[in-house]
Write an enzyme that holds these catalytic residues in place. Structure first.
Site, PDB file in Angstrom:
ATOM      1  N   GLU A  78      -2.323  -5.164  11.943  1.00  0.00           N
ATOM      2  CA  GLU A  78      -2.070  -6.463  10.888  1.00  0.00           C
ATOM      3  C   GLU A  78      -0.922  -6.555  10.207  1.00  0.00           C
ATOM      4  O   GLU A  78      -0.121  -5.877   9.885  1.00  0.00           O
ATOM      5  CB  GLU A  78      -3.327  -6.095   9.889  1.00  0.00           C
ATOM      6  CG  GLU A  78      -4.677  -6.089  10.409  1.00  0.00           C
ATOM      7  CD  GLU A  78      -5.800  -5.603   9.496  1.00  0.00           C
ATOM      8  OE1 GLU A  78      -6.983  -5.276   9.940  1.00  0.00           O
ATOM      9  OE2 GLU A  78      -5.444  -5.774   8.190  1.00  0.00           O
ATOM     10  N   HIS A  82      -4.562  -2.920   2.431  1.00  0.00           N
ATOM     11  CA  HIS A  82      -5.806  -3.278   2.890  1.00  0.00           C
ATOM     12  C   HIS A  82      -6.078  -1.741   3.575  1.00  0.00           C
ATOM     13  O   HIS A  82      -5.809  -1.418   4.528  1.00  0.00           O
ATOM     14  CB  HIS A  82      -5.678  -4.176   4.356  1.00  0.00           C
ATOM     15  CG  HIS A  82      -7.029  -4.213   4.832  1.00  0.00           C
ATOM     16  ND1 HIS A  82      -7.253  -4.883   6.322  1.00  0.00           N
ATOM     17  CD2 HIS A  82      -8.207  -3.959   4.542  1.00  0.00           C
ATOM     18  CE1 HIS A  82      -8.279  -4.854   6.709  1.00  0.00           C
ATOM     19  NE2 HIS A  82      -9.050  -4.412   5.524  1.00  0.00           N
TER      20      HIS A  82
END
Length: 278
Positions: free
Chosen positions: A99, A150
């Site tokens: 990501e 995250h």
């Protein structure tokens, strides 16, 4: 699909607060890539949400060639009367699944001074923070550092704790403690329990103020979990906080969506905070 939010574009997307306040948000846009941004229903709502912030962190960006990001920026700049720019990390992750962290920002309010990828010497993070220093002339601090995370769900306790090491690293590198930690920390429910908090330095140290409470619900679905958080440090930045401005942005209510429509956009709501400007 003919969703009912079309008339609601007005005030939020214009970012009208930008001249008198600095609004910062963090949004985990579940599996953000070409398919989601090119869906006319999803892409439009995401663009309108992000255009309501002066600076916004976007997570779960899976777009190594930046094609989806480029389309997103076109959409944001179409719905906003202000011009937005972006800065992003490289794809991050320990295995094939990766990501990117993406920051979008209003160019007449903020500019990027410097960035660096936290080196993560202990390999504490699945997606190590991409640290960005912004210049915000209208804010009392003039500059502030944004540190995104995250967290990997089952490593959330260790990763949130390791943000303290990032804090020390930023002080050593840039000689400032005016920082905002933000993102999907997975900081609740089965991933972080009440007995875990005392061992998390980012929580136990009085240096940090947690702005999104444990009682918040940042999820779109039927769960009730405060996964997404914003944490502030630095006396100057803390003094600039607009009282009681930290909140969860329920875009499902904002755009009058049913749960299925909202979940097509993300399983998370954005979290946000506002700073006073002059």
């Amino acid at each position: 699909m003919g969703w009912p939010w079309a008339p609601l574009t007005a005030v939020w997307a214009l970012g009208v607060m930008g001249a008198t306040a600095l609004r910062i948000g963090a949004f985990n846009v579940q599996s953000f890539g070409d398919n989601k941004v090119s869906d006319p229903d999803c892409g439009s709502v995401i663009a309108q949400i992000l255009a309501g912030y002066d600076i916004a962190l976007v997570q779960e960006v899976r777009d190594p060639d930046l094609s989806a990001v480029s389309l997103l920026m076109e959409q944001i700049n179409r719905v906003s009367k202000h011009e937005y720019g972006f800065v992003s990390s490289k794809p991050l992750g320990r295995d094939q699944y990766k990501e990117m962290y993406l920051f979008v920002y209003r160019k007449d309010v903020a500019s990027v001074v410097s960035t660096y990828q936290y080196p993560d010497p202990e390999d504490a993070f699945s997606r190590e923070p991409f640290v960005v220093k912004f210049s915000v002339p209208s804010c009392a601090t003039k500059e502030l550092v944004l540190i995104p995370l995250h967290a990997a769900p089952h490593q959330a306790v260790a990763e949130i704790d390791a943000l303290y090491d990032v804090y020390l690293d930023v002080i050593d590198k840039w000689n400032t403690d005016d920082m905002l930690f933000l993102g999907d920390f997975n900081a609740d429910c089965k991933y972080v329990k009440a007995h875990d908090w005392p061992s998390i330095r980012l929580r136990s140290s009085e240096v940090f103020k947690w702005l999104i409470p444990d009682s918040a619900d940042t999820t779109v679905g039927n769960s009730d979990c405060a996964y997404d958080r914003i944490v502030v440090s630095g006396a100057h930045l803390r003094r600039s906080l607009k009282p009681h401005s930290a909140s969860v942005h329920n875009f499902q209510e904002e755009f009058d969506l049913d749960q299925t429509q909202a979940l097509a956009i993300s399983d998370h709501f954005p979290v946000e905070v506002t700073f006073k400007t002059h």
